[in-house]
Scaffold this active site. Structure first.
Site, PDB file in Angstrom:
ATOM      1  N   GLY A  42      14.596  -8.337  45.098  1.00 53.94           N
ATOM      2  CA  GLY A  42      13.624  -7.430  45.701  1.00 53.94           C
ATOM      3  C   GLY A  42      12.262  -8.094  45.731  1.00 53.94           C
ATOM      4  CD  GLN A  58       6.856  -8.895  43.481  1.00 55.23           C
ATOM      5  OE1 GLN A  58       7.623  -8.232  44.153  1.00 55.23           O
ATOM      6  NE2 GLN A  58       7.266  -9.649  42.476  1.00 55.23           N
ATOM      7  CB  CYS A  98       8.808  -9.178  37.524  1.00 52.23           C
ATOM      8  SG  CYS A  98       7.660  -8.879  38.884  1.00 52.23           S
ATOM      9  CG  LEU A  99      10.908 -12.908  42.134  1.00 50.22           C
ATOM     10  CD1 LEU A  99      11.067 -12.719  43.641  1.00 50.22           C
ATOM     11  CD2 LEU A  99      11.643 -14.172  41.677  1.00 50.22           C
ATOM     12  CG  HIS A 132      10.939  -4.077  39.473  1.00 44.92           C
ATOM     13  ND1 HIS A 132      11.038  -4.714  38.255  1.00 44.92           N
ATOM     14  CD2 HIS A 132      10.244  -4.944  40.268  1.00 44.92           C
ATOM     15  CE1 HIS A 132      10.426  -5.886  38.319  1.00 44.92           C
ATOM     16  NE2 HIS A 132       9.938  -6.047  39.526  1.00 44.92           N
ATOM     17  CD  GLU A 133      11.055  -4.937  44.184  1.00 46.96           C
ATOM     18  OE1 GLU A 133       9.861  -5.258  44.298  1.00 46.96           O
ATOM     19  OE2 GLU A 133      11.878  -5.637  43.560  1.00 46.96           O
ATOM     20  CG  HIS A 162       5.926  -4.925  42.192  1.00 49.06           C
ATOM     21  ND1 HIS A 162       5.134  -5.661  41.357  1.00 49.06           N
ATOM     22  CD2 HIS A 162       7.193  -5.400  42.007  1.00 49.06           C
ATOM     23  CE1 HIS A 162       5.875  -6.541  40.691  1.00 49.06           C
ATOM     24  NE2 HIS A 162       7.138  -6.397  41.073  1.00 49.06           N
TER      25      HIS A 162
HETATM   26  O1  GNR Z   1      14.827 -10.466  41.161  1.00 49.11           O
HETATM   27  C1  GNR Z   1      14.585  -9.445  40.523  1.00 49.11           C
HETATM   28  N1  GNR Z   1      15.532  -8.948  39.669  1.00 49.11           N
HETATM   29  C2  GNR Z   1      15.441  -7.691  39.086  1.00 49.11           C
HETATM   30  C3  GNR Z   1      16.338  -7.396  38.053  1.00 49.11           C
HETATM   31  C4  GNR Z   1      16.320  -6.165  37.449  1.00 49.11           C
HETATM   32  C5  GNR Z   1      15.409  -5.218  37.854  1.00 49.11           C
HETATM   33  C6  GNR Z   1      14.501  -5.504  38.855  1.00 49.11           C
HETATM   34  C7  GNR Z   1      14.517  -6.734  39.471  1.00 49.11           C
HETATM   35  S1  GNR Z   1      13.407  -7.055  40.754  1.00 49.11           S
HETATM   36  C8  GNR Z   1      13.254  -8.803  40.629  1.00 49.11           C
HETATM   37  C9  GNR Z   1      12.415  -9.358  41.776  1.00 49.11           C
HETATM   38  C10 GNR Z   1      11.021  -8.796  41.695  1.00 49.11           C
HETATM   39  O2  GNR Z   1      10.175  -9.192  40.944  1.00 49.11           O
HETATM   40  N2  GNR Z   1      10.752  -7.778  42.471  1.00 49.11           N
HETATM   41  O3  GNR Z   1       9.554  -7.187  42.432  1.00 49.11           O
HETATM   42 NI    NI Z   2       8.803  -7.550  40.441  1.00 46.99          NI
END
Ligand code: GNR
Ligand code: NI
Length: 175
Positions: free
Chosen positions: A47, A52, A97-98, A139-140, A143
């Site tokens: 995601g 980001q 999270c990236l 999670h997205e 953000h």
């Molecule tokens: O790649 C991602 N893996 C992930 C694993 C578990 C819960 C959320 C994520 S999102 C993350 C990519 C990212 O930072 N998205 O904002």
């Molecule tokens: Ni993230």
């Protein structure tokens, strides 16, 4: 493949800003979604939210298909995503999270959610996500509101993770 963006890492303040709702789905916005998908696949991640890549509009891309079925791509683009239902039942998942590279922690969230959004085609959609998909979409959307997964941890754990990333980033940029 579309050009990629540079992924922004903590503690950049853009990750703490609230992204603004999109008014109209234009061709430049579709180009942004194509580039966000390319950035996400290259990373690789499941995601990516606009903050980001330094953009403050409410755009998210996701693809959780590869996890279950390597090689398959099922990209989802969401404009103005909103959670309209959450399950009572919680789920714990190890999130990463990236924008917080190399750090993982267990986060508890609703196990299932329904999300409404405008799709790549410009029409309204509603989708159900559970387990990893539910963690990812929540999670997205976090953000887009300036919230990071570490905000759900104790301040001790959060500060430890943020310090580690900042130290690693410093080491990388000095070299
Ligand atoms: O790649 C991602 N893996 C992930 C694993 C578990 C819960 C959320 C994520 S999102 C993350 C990519 C990212 O930072 N998205 O904002
Ligand atoms: Ni993230």
């Amino acid at each position: 493949m579309a050009d990629t963006y540079k992924i922004i890492i903590v503690p950049d303040p853009v990750l703490r800003e609230k992204a603004q709702a999109v008014e109209t789905l234009t061709d430049p916005l579709r180009t942004q979604m194509d580039r966000m998908l390319a950035t996400m696949y290259e990373a690789p991640g499941i995601g990516l939210a606009a903050n980001q890549v330094g953009l403050l509009n409410r755009v998210v891309v996701m693809d959780i298909a590869q996890r279950e079925d390597p090689g398959t791509r099922r990209p989802i683009c969401m404009v103005n995503p909103e959670i309209i239902w959450t399950s009572e039942e919680p789920s714990t998942w190890e999130e990463g999270c990236l924008s917080i590279p190399g750090q993982y922690a267990e986060v508890q969230r609703p196990k299932a959610v329904r999300v409404k959004y405008i799709g790549y085609d410009g029409t309204p959609h509603e989708d159900y996500f559970e387990n990893l998909g539910a963690h990812c979409v929540q999670h997205e959307i976090d953000h887009l509101n300036g919230v990071l997964f570490v905000d759900y941890l104790s301040s001790l754990k959060r500060n430890m993770i943020l310090k580690k990333v900042e130290k690693a980033q410093r080491a990388e940029t000095v070299l």
